[in-house]
Design an enzyme around this catalytic site. Structure first.
Site, PDB file in Angstrom:
ATOM      1  N   GLY A   1     -24.239  10.544 -16.129  1.00 60.92           N
ATOM      2  CA  GLY A   1     -24.302  11.384 -14.927  1.00 60.92           C
ATOM      3  C   GLY A   1     -23.681  10.662 -13.744  1.00 60.92           C
ATOM      4  O   GLY A   1     -23.012   9.638 -13.893  1.00 60.92           O
TER       5      GLY A   1
ATOM      6  N   ASP B   1     -23.116   8.303 -10.616  1.00 60.55           N
ATOM      7  CA  ASP B   1     -23.593   7.001 -10.155  1.00 60.55           C
ATOM      8  C   ASP B   1     -22.735   6.535  -8.984  1.00 60.55           C
ATOM      9  O   ASP B   1     -21.583   6.945  -8.864  1.00 60.55           O
ATOM     10  CB  ASP B   1     -23.567   5.984 -11.308  1.00 60.55           C
ATOM     11  CG  ASP B   1     -22.203   5.900 -11.969  1.00 60.55           C
ATOM     12  OD1 ASP B   1     -21.273   5.387 -11.331  1.00 60.55           O
ATOM     13  OD2 ASP B   1     -22.068   6.376 -13.128  1.00 60.55           O
TER      14      ASP B   1
ATOM     15  N   ASP C   1       1.166   4.030  -2.929  1.00 60.93           N
ATOM     16  CA  ASP C   1       0.799   5.426  -2.661  1.00 60.93           C
ATOM     17  C   ASP C   1       1.961   6.383  -2.918  1.00 60.93           C
ATOM     18  O   ASP C   1       1.751   7.484  -3.438  1.00 60.93           O
ATOM     19  CB  ASP C   1       0.324   5.575  -1.208  1.00 60.93           C
ATOM     20  CG  ASP C   1      -0.972   4.824  -0.945  1.00 60.93           C
ATOM     21  OD1 ASP C   1      -1.686   4.512  -1.906  1.00 60.93           O
ATOM     22  OD2 ASP C   1      -1.264   4.557   0.236  1.00 60.93           O
TER      23      ASP C   1
ATOM     24  N   SER D   1      -7.415   1.988  -3.966  1.00 60.45           N
ATOM     25  CA  SER D   1      -6.133   2.493  -3.463  1.00 60.45           C
ATOM     26  C   SER D   1      -5.255   3.036  -4.582  1.00 60.45           C
ATOM     27  O   SER D   1      -4.353   3.824  -4.327  1.00 60.45           O
ATOM     28  CB  SER D   1      -5.354   1.366  -2.780  1.00 60.45           C
ATOM     29  OG  SER D   1      -5.900   1.071  -1.534  1.00 60.45           O
TER      30      SER D   1
ATOM     31  N   GLU E   1       0.840  -1.198   0.000  1.00 59.97           N
ATOM     32  CA  GLU E   1       0.000   0.000   0.000  1.00 59.97           C
ATOM     33  C   GLU E   1       0.879   1.253   0.000  1.00 59.97           C
ATOM     34  O   GLU E   1       0.662   2.177  -0.785  1.00 59.97           O
ATOM     35  CB  GLU E   1      -0.909  -0.011   1.239  1.00 59.97           C
ATOM     36  CG  GLU E   1      -1.789   1.204   1.377  1.00 59.97           C
ATOM     37  CD  GLU E   1      -2.850   1.272   0.305  1.00 59.97           C
ATOM     38  OE1 GLU E   1      -3.715   0.391   0.267  1.00 59.97           O
ATOM     39  OE2 GLU E   1      -2.811   2.216  -0.510  1.00 59.97           O
TER      40      GLU E   1
ATOM     41  N   ASP F   1     -17.501  11.010 -18.231  1.00 65.02           N
ATOM     42  CA  ASP F   1     -18.569  10.266 -17.558  1.00 65.02           C
ATOM     43  C   ASP F   1     -18.411   8.782 -17.886  1.00 65.02           C
ATOM     44  O   ASP F   1     -18.293   8.416 -19.057  1.00 65.02           O
ATOM     45  CB  ASP F   1     -19.918  10.806 -18.061  1.00 65.02           C
ATOM     46  CG  ASP F   1     -21.092  10.277 -17.254  1.00 65.02           C
ATOM     47  OD1 ASP F   1     -20.864   9.579 -16.244  1.00 65.02           O
ATOM     48  OD2 ASP F   1     -22.237  10.570 -17.648  1.00 65.02           O
ATOM     49  N   ILE F   2     -18.370   7.940 -16.868  1.00 65.11           N
ATOM     50  CA  ILE F   2     -18.254   6.490 -17.073  1.00 65.11           C
ATOM     51  C   ILE F   2     -19.669   5.904 -16.998  1.00 65.11           C
ATOM     52  O   ILE F   2     -20.363   6.097 -15.992  1.00 65.11           O
ATOM     53  CB  ILE F   2     -17.333   5.849 -16.005  1.00 65.11           C
ATOM     54  CG1 ILE F   2     -15.991   6.583 -15.948  1.00 65.11           C
ATOM     55  CG2 ILE F   2     -17.159   4.353 -16.287  1.00 65.11           C
ATOM     56  CD1 ILE F   2     -15.214   6.610 -17.245  1.00 65.11           C
TER      57      ILE F   2
END
Ligand SMILES: *[C@@H]1O[C@H](CO)[C@@H](O)[C@H](O)[C@H]1NC(C)=O
Ligand SMILES: *[C@@H]1O[C@H](CO)[C@@H](O)[C@H](O)[C@H]1NC(C)=O
Ligand SMILES: *[C@@H]1O[C@H](CO)[C@@H](O)[C@H](O)[C@H]1NC(C)=O
Ligand SMILES: *[C@@H]1O[C@H](CO)[C@@H](O)[C@H](O)[C@H]1NC(C)=O
Ligand SMILES: *[C@@H]1O[C@H](CO)[C@@H](O)[C@H](O)[C@H]1NC(C)=O
Ligand SMILES: *[C@@H]1O[C@H](CO)[C@@H](O)[C@H](O)[C@H]1NC(C)=O
Length: 564
Positions: free
Chosen positions: A543, A545, A289, A479, A285, A521-522
């Site tokens: 839009g 979601d 990051d 992540s 992690e 937009d996905i």
């Protein structure tokens, strides 16, 4: 013992109010049942000393939230006029009457408090279980989580003196339970090592075979590779639970994937609660990051916030208060950790969320990953109703979900849904209402239709190439998406600061208004992952979601959206 405390009651109360007020207790918070998977083992030893934290009611939380929205809304005359440390603290500080009332109660019980937050709204006490049970009408017990052997001392309810209602928000930890599950991202595969970047025509040509790289993200979202210039700009990543990065691995990552950058670029260390910087104990992690902030937010000074301690909820709180104690906290903070909302006591979640509002009012963009369990919480788990994730459920932070494939679609693990604790904030009223109209009665009863919907935005989150232990791993999860967004915001801040403008601060009122058109937009995919209801989840659509939020970033459009 009882006799002594009665005498103290009389003394203290007559000192404070001039007359004797008997303490009548009233249940303050209670949990209906032990959280899923936990077992009550028995009473806690009466001598066990608990470190309890008490939140004293803030002077003006409503005022703080009003200011937060005012200075974060692009159409407002006060947009970008962030509060100073002292100004923010004036809202968060408790009323002196409240401090006196709480301290009088504590001294009646022979307890002394220490102040834990700069505004003085958090104090701490050390108290044996026997006395805590007594003064809080609690039943502190040992709870175990057999699957992992985790044990913890908590109570299923507690009371406070009724005359302290309105002065005292909560006592922690009481009915909050620790998250028994690991919060680190799943590794999808070991790609090999040492890593090599394959050259090909398009930076994203190999994404399916070799995984996601900084070059592909830069191409996909139009993220500039030119170095940032403003030295006062900062981008922080927070790490919990003994997650550390290794400088050699970061260097290998930069040599491989950012050969144009100085490969010695590193992060400064900000330690909270004795957090360490162990170069010899790399965590995936932390590697992810650090590599996808340093490696994407080119030349933005990066900060590694390492937080010690065993208790994640306390660590979240301590992170927020440590940042508030800074005169100039990092302007962007990325956190790829979260947990199921129902593990936190509602009052604690509310208080922590208000603390995030304070950071937002100071001009800090708080960015959290939305969880990797789709509609079933932080990590995929059995659920009868959908499980929201905190801090994503808090309306004063920005929650980031995940996508996959190019062109992008929602990825099934992308955490999303609706809070059971926090109501829908005004900034997302239209966006969320439109979505609720679209799904109609589908899944009704499985989610809280009046709750804060999350995530707010999303970014690619599958198979990021991460160097650790001199190997390359393909790491997936929200992540991956959170540091990607954080880096983009940090680069926008760099340009804003260079132009003499304020940084972006709390992002959501902008994102849901003028910012939305600067996103892709996905519209395909679903985050179905809920126990017996397998194959039920939210669909991505036109839009907003609760899978991919408003969409994924387009850097050039975002730049013009912020007036550059
Ligand atoms: C004490 O706690 C119990 C639950 O353990 C509750 O039923 C009762 O109402 C509480 N009494 C007071 C006075 O708070
Ligand atoms: C909050 O504190 C300020 C000054 O510290 C004071 O003027 C104001 O009245 C307080 N507000 C409330 C609601 O107590
Ligand atoms: C690269 O970064 C390191 C660490 O910040 C610094 O000491 C060094 O001077 C830099 N090298 C160049 C060529 O800028
Ligand atoms: C950091 O990682 C490198 C290679 O991955 C390893 O050789 C080195 O020993 C690590 N650093 C420390 C201090 O353990
Ligand atoms: C890493 O270093 C620390 C401090 O030097 C040491 O306590 C720890 O045992 C080391 N961890 C490993 C895995 O070697
Ligand atoms: C509603 O549920 C039906 C049946 O499961 C499904 O076919 C349809 O796609 C769903 N519509 C939406 C908008 O979720």
């Amino acid at each position: 013992m009882l006799h002594v405390s009665c005498v103290l009651v009389a003394l203290c109360c007559s000192l404070v109010s001039g007359r004797i007020v008997p303490r009548t207790l009233q249940v303050h918070e209670a949990r209906e049942s032990v959280p899923n998977g936990y077992q009550l083992t028995g009473p806690a030893s009466p001598d066990t000393v608990l470190s309890l934290r008490i939140a004293i009611t803030s002077n003006d939380t409503d005022g703080l939230i009003d200011v937060l929205y005012d200075i974060s809304t692009p159409s407002s005359a006060n947009y970008g006029k962030y509060l100073t440390k002292a100004e923010a603290e004036a809202y968060a500080a408790p009323n002196p009457d409240s401090v006196a009332a709480v301290n009088a109660w504590l001294s009646e019980n022979g307890l002394e408090s220490t102040t834990l937050s700069p505004a003085g709204d958090w104090i701490g006490i050390q108290v044996p279980v026997s006395k805590a049970n007594d003064m809080l009408n609690a039943s502190f017990s040992v709870f175990t989580y057999p699957k992992t052997g985790l044990t913890t001392v908590r109570t299923l309810s507690y009371s406070i003196p009724s005359d302290l209602k309105g002065h005292l928000d909560l006592v922690h930890p009481t009915i909050s339970f620790p998250d028994p599950n690991a919060r680190t991202p799943p590794v999808t595969r070991v790609l090999g090592g040492p890593s090599t970047e394959t050259s090909s025509s398009s930076p994203c040509a190999d994404v399916n075979d070799n995984g996601m790289t900084p070059a592909c993200l830069q191409y996909l979202y139009g993220i500039p590779t030119t170095p940032a210039t403003v030295s006062t700009n900062r981008l922080a990543v927070t790490e919990y639970e003994d997650e550390y990065f290794n400088q050699t691995d970061l260097q290998t990552f930069l040599q491989t994937f950012r050969p144009d950058m100085n490969s010695s670029t590193t992060l400064s260390i900000f330690s909270i609660d004795g957090g360490l910087n162990l170069q010899n104990e790399t965590g995936l992690e932390a590697a992810l990051d650090t590599e996808y902030t340093v490696g994407l937010a080119t030349n933005v000074p990066a900060v590694f916030i390492t937080v010690g301690g065993e208790d994640f909820q306390q660590a979240l709180l301590d992170t927020a208060t440590a940042l508030l104690a800074e005169d100039s906290p990092p302007q962007v903070v990325s956190t790829s950790y979260g947990e199921d909302e129902d593990l936190l006591a509602p009052a604690f979640a509310q208080k922590l969320c208000n603390t995030y509002a304070q950071l937002g009012a100071r001009g800090v963009s708080l960015i959290f990953s939305s969880g990797d369990g789709g509609v079933s919480g932080n990590q995929e788990s059995q659920c009868r109703v959908f499980v929201p994730v905190f801090p994503s459920a808090c309306p004063y932070i920005t929650s980031v979900g995940a996508t996959t494939q190019i062109p992008e679609v929602a990825v099934d693990f992308s955490g999303g849904g609706f809070s059971n604790y926090f109501l829908r904030p005004v900034y997302q009223e239209t966006a969320v209402t439109d979505y609720l109209l679209y799904i109609g009665t589908n899944m009704s009863g499985l989610y809280n239709a009046v709750g804060r919907g999350y995530p707010d935005v999303s970014a690619y989150g599958v198979d990021f190439e991460v160097v650790a232990y001199d190997f390359t791993f393909g790491v997936s999860g929200t992540s991956c998406s959170a540091p990607t967004w954080a880096s983009i915001i940090a680069l926008l801040n760099d340009r804003l600061l260079a132009a003499g403008k304020p940084v972006l601060g709390f992002l959501n009122p902008w994102l849901y208004s003028t910012g939305a058109s600067a996103l892709t937009d996905i519209v395909y995919g679903n985050n179905d992952a809920c126990g017996p209801y397998y194959n039920i989840g939210f669909d991505a659509t036109t839009g907003w979601d609760p899978v991919t939020g408003l969409g994924t970033p387009k850097f050039a459009s975002l730049l013009s959206s912020v007036g550059l």
